[in-house]
Design an enzyme around this catalytic site. Structure first.
Site, mmCIF file in Angstrom:
data_model
loop_
_atom_site.group_PDB
_atom_site.id
_atom_site.type_symbol
_atom_site.label_atom_id
_atom_site.label_comp_id
_atom_site.label_asym_id
_atom_site.label_seq_id
_atom_site.Cartn_x
_atom_site.Cartn_y
_atom_site.Cartn_z
ATOM 1 N N HIS A 39 0.828 -1.204 0.000
ATOM 2 C CA HIS A 39 0.000 0.000 0.000
ATOM 3 C C HIS A 39 0.865 1.257 0.000
ATOM 4 O O HIS A 39 1.315 1.694 1.053
ATOM 5 C CB HIS A 39 -0.906 0.005 1.236
ATOM 6 C CG HIS A 39 -1.748 -1.230 1.334
ATOM 7 N ND1 HIS A 39 -3.076 -1.241 0.946
ATOM 8 C CD2 HIS A 39 -1.456 -2.481 1.757
ATOM 9 C CE1 HIS A 39 -3.552 -2.472 1.139
ATOM 10 N NE2 HIS A 39 -2.602 -3.232 1.633
ATOM 11 N N HIS A 288 -4.313 2.849 -3.190
ATOM 12 C CA HIS A 288 -4.408 2.162 -1.900
ATOM 13 C C HIS A 288 -3.648 0.844 -1.862
ATOM 14 O O HIS A 288 -2.737 0.685 -1.081
ATOM 15 C CB HIS A 288 -5.882 1.936 -1.523
ATOM 16 C CG HIS A 288 -6.038 1.013 -0.359
ATOM 17 N ND1 HIS A 288 -6.196 1.465 0.925
ATOM 18 C CD2 HIS A 288 -6.020 -0.341 -0.280
ATOM 19 C CE1 HIS A 288 -6.266 0.429 1.743
ATOM 20 N NE2 HIS A 288 -6.180 -0.674 1.035
ATOM 21 N N GLU A 440 -17.153 -6.247 24.450
ATOM 22 C CA GLU A 440 -16.202 -7.363 24.500
ATOM 23 C C GLU A 440 -15.028 -7.180 23.544
ATOM 24 O O GLU A 440 -13.881 -7.478 23.890
ATOM 25 C CB GLU A 440 -16.913 -8.688 24.163
ATOM 26 C CG GLU A 440 -17.816 -9.224 25.256
ATOM 27 C CD GLU A 440 -19.200 -8.592 25.248
ATOM 28 O OE1 GLU A 440 -19.466 -7.727 24.385
ATOM 29 O OE2 GLU A 440 -20.033 -8.962 26.104
ATOM 30 N N HIS A 501 -27.089 -18.525 24.593
ATOM 31 C CA HIS A 501 -26.088 -18.412 25.649
ATOM 32 C C HIS A 501 -25.322 -19.716 25.896
ATOM 33 O O HIS A 501 -24.551 -19.796 26.833
ATOM 34 C CB HIS A 501 -26.754 -17.964 26.955
ATOM 35 C CG HIS A 501 -27.064 -16.502 26.985
ATOM 36 N ND1 HIS A 501 -27.776 -15.880 25.985
ATOM 37 C CD2 HIS A 501 -26.753 -15.527 27.883
ATOM 38 C CE1 HIS A 501 -27.898 -14.587 26.269
ATOM 39 N NE2 HIS A 501 -27.278 -14.348 27.408
HETATM 40 C C1 LIG Z 1 -10.949 -5.756 9.909
HETATM 41 C C2 LIG Z 1 -10.432 -5.518 8.514
HETATM 42 N N1 LIG Z 1 -11.281 -5.584 7.484
HETATM 43 C C3 LIG Z 1 -10.814 -5.426 6.238
HETATM 44 C C4 LIG Z 1 -9.496 -5.209 5.990
HETATM 45 C C5 LIG Z 1 -8.978 -5.079 4.571
HETATM 46 N N2 LIG Z 1 -8.580 -3.696 4.315
HETATM 47 C C6 LIG Z 1 -7.309 -3.299 4.393
HETATM 48 S S1 LIG Z 1 -7.122 -1.676 4.115
HETATM 49 C C7 LIG Z 1 -8.775 -1.477 3.841
HETATM 50 C C8 LIG Z 1 -9.329 -0.133 3.514
HETATM 51 C C9 LIG Z 1 -8.955 0.803 4.575
HETATM 52 O O1 LIG Z 1 -9.314 2.089 4.260
HETATM 53 P P1 LIG Z 1 -8.689 3.259 5.091
HETATM 54 O O2 LIG Z 1 -8.613 2.898 6.510
HETATM 55 O O3 LIG Z 1 -9.407 4.477 4.726
HETATM 56 O O4 LIG Z 1 -7.196 3.296 4.597
HETATM 57 P P2 LIG Z 1 -6.629 4.079 3.312
HETATM 58 O O5 LIG Z 1 -7.088 3.329 2.108
HETATM 59 O O6 LIG Z 1 -7.174 5.439 3.352
HETATM 60 O O7 LIG Z 1 -5.174 3.981 3.514
HETATM 61 C C10 LIG Z 1 -9.449 -2.667 3.979
HETATM 62 C C11 LIG Z 1 -10.898 -2.843 3.810
HETATM 63 C C12 LIG Z 1 -8.648 -5.155 7.112
HETATM 64 N N3 LIG Z 1 -7.332 -4.972 7.005
HETATM 65 N N4 LIG Z 1 -9.142 -5.289 8.358
#
Ligand SMILES: Cc1ncc(C[n+]2csc(CCOP(=O)(O)OP(=O)(O)O)c2C)c(N)n1
Ligand SMILES: [Mg+2]
Length: 698
Positions: A39, A288, A440, A501
């Site tokens: 990224h 990204h 949690e 539960h």
């Molecule tokens: C819990 C979770 N769900 C999905 C992902 C996959 N994922 C990695 S980055 C991303 C998008 C994140 O967007 P943002 O936080 O705005 O980061 P930016 O693209 O702006 O760097 C996703 C969905 C992840 N790493 N963790």
């Protein structure tokens, strides 16, 4: 929308500030390109923010990245890992060995950056605690980092309250910074954690939100229209904005605002442009999750005024610039702290000794001297009740054993009741009983944060709700943190509460997780032994699974001692004289049932053995000869008895063995009726044993 022209680099950036920032950017771009995955966009955009924080504010000594009073920096946007690796490299952070002796090597050599995302590189895809020094917590699952940062901030407040003294009011005063993005903001765990942080008025906590309006699928308008500022104001946070990520003066002002705020956490919302400077990818999701491509990199470098063909280029003076900034400041602060701790040790030797042991994950002398032994009692008590007694006996001698529950302490019985233990609150940061609220998932991450600042945390809840916190529990295991999870109401034994539960597949879930120790003790004395094992763990989280309902306290004069628990499984009752014809294997509340069946079988002349197996993981760790002494390979008639899914039991019963188990979601009824319905009675277990014997004789 592709943007073909980019606004020129904002003029406030210049000199070594600009050169250093562009070094971070280009290292990130080059590393992602070389790996052909990763990224690049967010490191490019957020480089000035991270630079400003590290170079001007962070109280962190790159020469000693484990100094206890260092500020913590959490990269909650773990996908932007190259941002952190670039910083660790350029500030020359030292590698630290597992036993926390500082070593001479750098944590992230340039070769590791060149090998970004390759096997064994110190720069894996997402930052990993315990693998790369200077990484304060593993991040990648979005939302976990920010929630963990709340735990760190809470831990800091607790340390301050317990260890600071009037003439040592700066012993613990570190701040916790977390850099997050749209993803972190959308994940529910951040809401849980931010809500609690606001409630607790954690003024040592600063989140920086990269408000770039981009996630993987495109613009955030696809799925996210929160007014984040208003949301955080409602949580009780201080909210400030920086309209341009390149504006170091505004960023500095925002950080200063955070430092001047002493009654609540701070959120800094920073508007940034993902892929900053890349002419075709800036402000698009294309920046990204994939490399920019060689051509785009060249154009971005041209925009930065960078040599277009140089890769992994670190201009003259950049290392030195960081040495003069964070390097000198960090070392001075760190050295002064260690000088002060020497004085502190003279004035408060006992507290200093506590700190030393805590920081090295050791226990105090005599920590186990009050752990109780329980007399045999056919009526017995619930293992959550015996656990309450054991926990309190341990807490008496381990001052930094602290924890709480997600609003279920009256049920999970995890309150530390001794005098002065108190409740942790904004008014009393010295309290040892935490109220996480019904949160949690955040509780798990907060426990991780607490453990990362080296206190010994426990958290409790109903076992069924482990499903709500698997994400953070998994990180406890991945980070090898000795967090203690206490889960009660562990089976259909909860009775009338019914299927919602009643845990069924949760034991199997926990057993399938690497690095986790789960213990489901059979009676009060096994509970005592379980705590003894758990408290001595250094690198594994533990899950202690306890009953709501009473279980007999086994007569240890008649049957084997509970100390066998430490080996995971042990022979509790055996056939006299010769090999057993059948082995009954039980865990937790079902061990007593196995013993009843054993007595019945013995009366009928059947040679039976009962194995109590509170922990698969501990048992699997034993050598083969011990394992085979408990479960001799030639005794194939085997019955496991557990009020849960049989998933995985064939490993011990063999594919031809039997499991008395539950294959549905349970039912709502008084326990007696449930036991009958699901076959947890002596007749059924005896019948299963006999059919096994017959089957394997045939
Ligand atoms: C819990 C979770 N769900 C999905 C992902 C996959 N994922 C990695 S980055 C991303 C998008 C994140 O967007 P943002 O936080 O705005 O980061 P930016 O693209 O702006 O760097 C996703 C969905 C992840 N790493 N963790
Ligand atoms: Mg984003």
């Amino acid at each position: 929308m592709a943007i073909s022209t980019v606004s020129p680099v904002v003029p406030v950036l210049q000199g070594m500030d600009l050169t250093s920032i562009n070094t971070i950017r280009t290292l990130s771009m080059d590393a992602v390109q070389a790996a052909n995955s990763g990224h690049p966009g967010t490191p490019m955009a957020m480089a000035p923010v991270a630079y400003c924080l590290w170079q001007r504010f962070l109280r962190f000594d790159p020469q000693d990245p484990v100094w206890p009073n260092r500020d913590r920096f959490v990269l909650s946007i773990g996908h932007a890992s190259m941002l952190l690796y670039s910083l660790l490299h350029l500030t020359e952070v030292r590698a630290v060995s597992k036993d926390y002796e500082t070593l001479g090597d750098v944590s992230v050599p340039l070769d590791a950056i060149k090998a970004f995302r390759q096997l064994d590189s110190r720069c894996p895809g997402h930052p990993e605690y315990r693998w790369t020094s200077g990484v304060e917590t593993t991040t990648g699952p979005l939302g976990q980092g920010v929630a963990t940062s709340v735990g760190m901030a809470i831990g800091r407040q607790w340390l301050t309250a317990r260890y600071n003294r009037p003439s040592f009011d700066d012993l613990f005063d570190f701040n916790v910074y977390a850099l997050c993005g749209d993803g972190c903001m959308m994940e529910g765990i951040s809401s849980e954690a931010a809500s609690l942080a606001g409630h607790l008025q954690l003024s040592n906590l600063c989140w920086i939100y990269d408000n770039n309006h981009i996630t993987i699928e495109g613009n955030t308008s696809l799925a996210f229209t929160d007014d984040v500022a208003t949301r955080f104001i409602a949580y009780g946070w201080n909210v400030t904005r920086v309209g341009d990520a390149n504006d170091l003066d505004m960023l500095s002002r925002a950080f200063q605002t955070f430092l001047n705020t002493n009654d609540r956490p701070t959120l800094i919302i920073v508007d940034s442009h993902i892929g900053y400077g890349a002419p075709h990818k800036q402000d698009t999701s294309g920046a990204h999750g994939e490399p920019l491509g060689e051509d785009e990199i060249r154009l971005a470098k041209r925009n930065y005024g960078w040599p277009e063909d140089k890769k992994f280029y670190i201009p003259e003076g950049v290392y030195n610039h960081f040495r003069q900034g964070i390097g000198i400041r960090g070392k001075q602060l760190r050295d002064a702290w260690f000088a002060r701790i020497g004085e502190y040790r003279k004035q408060y030797p006992e507290l200093a000794e506590e700190l030393f042991r805590m920081q090295h994950r050791q226990l105090p002398e005599g920590w186990d001297r009050d752990l109780p032994e329980f007399p045999a009692d056919p009526k017995g008590l619930a293992t959550r009740e015996s656990s309450a007694k054991v926990l309190n006996a341990a807490a008496k001698n381990i001052p930094w054993l602290i924890g709480g529950s997600a609003d279920l302490t009256p049920s999970t019985k995890t309150r530390i009741i001794q005098d002065g233990a108190g409740d942790f609150s904004a008014e009393n940061f010295a309290g040892r009983n935490f109220h996480f609220g019904i949160r949690e998932h955040a509780m798990g991450a907060i426990l991780n944060g607490l453990s990362l600042v080296k206190v010994r945390p426990f958290g409790s809840g109903f076992f069924i709700f482990v499903d709500y916190m698997r994400g953070s529990l998994r990180l406890s295991a991945l980070m090898e943190l000795p967090v203690i999870y206490v889960f009660t109401h562990d089976s259909i034994g909860v009775g009338e509460d019914g299927p919602t539960h009643q845990p069924i597949e949760q034991l199997a879930h926990m057993r399938s997780m690497p690095g986790l120790i789960m213990i489901r003790p059979a009676d009060a004395n096994e509970v005592s032994e379980a705590w003894k094992v758990i408290l001595q763990l250094h690198h594994e989280p533990a899950v202690l699974v306890l009953t709501r309902q009473a279980v007999p306290t086994i007569d240890r004069k008649k049957y084997a001692p509970a100390s066998g628990l430490a080996r995971g499984a042990y022979i509790l009752a055996d056939a006299a004289g010769a090999d057993p014809e059948v082995i009954l294997i039980g865990t937790g509340s079902e061990v007593a049932l196995c013993l009843e069946a054993y007595e019945q079988l013995t009366k009928e002349g059947v040679r039976a053995r009962v194995v109590s197996m509170p922990s698969w993981e501990l048992f699997d760790d034993q050598d083969k000869s011990y394992r085979e002494s408990v479960l001799p390979p030639h005794v194939k008639a085997r019955v496991s008895v557990e009020q849960a899914s049989d998933f995985g039991w064939a490993k011990y019963t063999g594919s031809e063995g039997r499991s008395v188990c539950i294959e549905t979601f349970g039912a709502s009824a008084p326990l007696k009726q449930l036991l009958k319905k699901f076959g947890f009675n002596v007749e059924n277990v005896v019948a299963a044993a006999k059919s096994q014997i017959a089957q394997h004789r045939a």
